[in-house]
Design a protein around this motif. Sequence first.
Motif, PDB file in Angstrom:
ATOM      1  N   GLY A 185       6.326  14.564 -19.646  1.00  0.00           N
ATOM      2  CA  GLY A 185       5.132  15.225 -19.709  1.00  0.00           C
ATOM      3  C   GLY A 185       4.064  14.542 -20.474  1.00  0.00           C
ATOM      4  O   GLY A 185       3.047  14.499 -20.225  1.00  0.00           O
ATOM      5  N   LEU A 186       4.870  13.526 -21.388  1.00  0.00           N
ATOM      6  CA  LEU A 186       3.872  12.516 -21.878  1.00  0.00           C
ATOM      7  C   LEU A 186       4.011  11.161 -21.399  1.00  0.00           C
ATOM      8  O   LEU A 186       2.656  10.782 -21.147  1.00  0.00           O
ATOM      9  CB  LEU A 186       4.542  12.427 -23.596  1.00  0.00           C
ATOM     10  CG  LEU A 186       4.337  13.698 -24.257  1.00  0.00           C
ATOM     11  CD1 LEU A 186       4.878  13.251 -25.754  1.00  0.00           C
ATOM     12  CD2 LEU A 186       2.562  14.019 -24.661  1.00  0.00           C
ATOM     13  N   THR A 187       5.003  10.677 -20.976  1.00  0.00           N
ATOM     14  CA  THR A 187       5.047   9.349 -20.670  1.00  0.00           C
ATOM     15  C   THR A 187       4.440   9.101 -19.165  1.00  0.00           C
ATOM     16  O   THR A 187       3.820   8.157 -18.845  1.00  0.00           O
ATOM     17  CB  THR A 187       6.515   8.585 -20.376  1.00  0.00           C
ATOM     18  OG1 THR A 187       7.216   9.767 -19.484  1.00  0.00           O
ATOM     19  CG2 THR A 187       6.934   8.640 -21.875  1.00  0.00           C
ATOM     20  N   ALA A 188       4.503   9.899 -18.394  1.00  0.00           N
ATOM     21  CA  ALA A 188       3.870  10.168 -17.064  1.00  0.00           C
ATOM     22  C   ALA A 188       2.464  10.254 -17.092  1.00  0.00           C
ATOM     23  O   ALA A 188       1.629   9.582 -16.118  1.00  0.00           O
ATOM     24  CB  ALA A 188       4.567  11.271 -16.094  1.00  0.00           C
ATOM     25  N   THR A 189       2.047  11.002 -17.953  1.00  0.00           N
ATOM     26  CA  THR A 189       0.560  11.026 -18.278  1.00  0.00           C
ATOM     27  C   THR A 189      -0.035  10.046 -19.034  1.00  0.00           C
ATOM     28  O   THR A 189      -1.459   9.933 -19.175  1.00  0.00           O
ATOM     29  CB  THR A 189       0.228  12.524 -18.800  1.00  0.00           C
ATOM     30  OG1 THR A 189       0.849  12.642 -19.977  1.00  0.00           O
ATOM     31  CG2 THR A 189       0.484  13.591 -17.813  1.00  0.00           C
ATOM     32  N   GLY A 190       0.566   9.085 -19.568  1.00  0.00           N
ATOM     33  CA  GLY A 190       0.179   8.189 -20.433  1.00  0.00           C
ATOM     34  C   GLY A 190      -0.360   8.660 -21.804  1.00  0.00           C
ATOM     35  O   GLY A 190      -1.246   7.857 -22.467  1.00  0.00           O
ATOM     36  N   LEU A 191      -0.032   9.867 -22.220  1.00  0.00           N
ATOM     37  CA  LEU A 191      -0.382  10.416 -23.522  1.00  0.00           C
ATOM     38  C   LEU A 191       0.320  10.347 -24.682  1.00  0.00           C
ATOM     39  O   LEU A 191       1.654  10.009 -24.223  1.00  0.00           O
ATOM     40  CB  LEU A 191      -0.769  12.060 -23.216  1.00  0.00           C
ATOM     41  CG  LEU A 191      -1.872  12.483 -22.081  1.00  0.00           C
ATOM     42  CD1 LEU A 191      -2.041  13.894 -21.973  1.00  0.00           C
ATOM     43  CD2 LEU A 191      -3.227  11.768 -22.404  1.00  0.00           C
ATOM     44  N   THR A 192      -0.035  10.213 -25.702  1.00  0.00           N
ATOM     45  CA  THR A 192       0.711  10.385 -27.039  1.00  0.00           C
ATOM     46  C   THR A 192       0.524  11.261 -27.816  1.00  0.00           C
ATOM     47  O   THR A 192      -0.547  11.818 -28.106  1.00  0.00           O
ATOM     48  CB  THR A 192       0.362   8.884 -27.843  1.00  0.00           C
ATOM     49  OG1 THR A 192       0.514   7.596 -27.032  1.00  0.00           O
ATOM     50  CG2 THR A 192       1.249   8.740 -29.218  1.00  0.00           C
ATOM     51  N   ALA A 193       1.701  11.847 -28.406  1.00  0.00           N
ATOM     52  CA  ALA A 193       1.692  13.290 -29.112  1.00  0.00           C
ATOM     53  C   ALA A 193       0.550  12.719 -30.355  1.00  0.00           C
ATOM     54  O   ALA A 193       0.953  11.761 -31.029  1.00  0.00           O
ATOM     55  CB  ALA A 193       2.879  13.596 -29.691  1.00  0.00           C
ATOM     56  N   GLY A 194      -0.253  13.917 -30.840  1.00  0.00           N
ATOM     57  CA  GLY A 194      -1.062  13.621 -32.234  1.00  0.00           C
ATOM     58  C   GLY A 194      -2.396  14.244 -31.840  1.00  0.00           C
ATOM     59  O   GLY A 194      -2.653  15.055 -30.823  1.00  0.00           O
ATOM     60  N   THR A 195      -3.253  14.032 -32.747  1.00  0.00           N
ATOM     61  CA  THR A 195      -4.536  14.802 -32.980  1.00  0.00           C
ATOM     62  C   THR A 195      -5.769  13.949 -32.702  1.00  0.00           C
ATOM     63  O   THR A 195      -5.622  12.961 -33.386  1.00  0.00           O
ATOM     64  CB  THR A 195      -4.605  15.848 -34.214  1.00  0.00           C
ATOM     65  OG1 THR A 195      -3.528  16.760 -34.053  1.00  0.00           O
ATOM     66  CG2 THR A 195      -5.937  16.486 -34.258  1.00  0.00           C
TER      67      THR A 195
END
Length: 367
Positions: A185-195
């Motif tokens: 859910g994060l890695t495939a979208t290339g997103l990193t958890a945080g604000t």
Amino acid sequence: MSINLSANARTGLTVLRNVADQMATTQSRLVTGKAVNSPLDNVSKFFTASSMDTRAASIDALMDNINAAQSSMKAASEGIKGIQGLIKEARGLTSQALTSSATNATVTGTATTAATAITAADTLTITTGSGSYSFTAAAGNTVQTVIDGINADTDVGVKAALVDGKLTLTGSNNDDITIAGTGTGLTATGLTAGTTNPPKNATREALSKQFEALRSEIDRIAKDAGINGTNLLNGDKIKLALNEDGSSSTTIDGTTVNATSLNITAASNTWQSDDDINDSLDALIGAADTLEATAASFSSNQSIINARKEFNASLSDILKSSSSALTAADMDQEAANLVALQTRQQMATTALSIMQSSETTALRLIS
């Protein structure tokens, strides 16, 4: 040894004394302008006129209090006028701020494609000040599924797109964007958890500081709107007697006026979002309506006081005129009387001199 005066001499002296008394009375009337100067002159007129004068003096004393109340109301009215001017300026600041677009947070993922698959049960959560979007992957879901889901959600306030092959999230209304999730859910979208926080809009920040200065000035004007220790914009009240015995009176109720009472709060988040600016604008509109109602209340009280002031002034003049009419001397008549009395005095003196001359003649005959 006693000296006996002739009857004629005594008569002459009596006439002179009477003329002198009458002249003293006439001169007193000419000097004072009054025919009745004491109860001895006319008991009824003297005390009636005295009662009128006393009432007129009491009414005149009320005028000082009425004038003081008018001054306090005028100061309060000028204070309201000044605050209304500041509110108008503050509304101008909100208009300027709204013409400057809100800055928005942007989150850009690592390189990815819309067709990249996401493992079933993996999650992605996007949270903003407007709302939240949650995605839980099912078999066959891809990054494009996530993009479509985000763009279909009307609450989260985020738009998703592929820019140069990277998933890009753009917020709205200066909201922070918070990313959370599990697995692909994060890695495939290339997103990193945080604000991610949006950048500051310098124009809006500067305008919000000007707004704060105006808020402070509202409090200062309201505080300085007092006079003679009474400030109707600080909640003080004035109880004003309208007649001499206090049976007729009115109360002027003040009201507390300041930024807090008008619900003009500080510029939230330095006006970085449209919502924050519109909140301030709504508060300013409400404050203007409140001040208008307060000014109308003062205007109504002012009309009552002005009417009573004019009435009291007229009544005082009537009482004074009536008192004067009762006791006033006829100056023309008194002047004529004085001339006549002076003539009589001269004639009586001459007559007395003649009488004394006859006695001198008799003395010469004896000698």
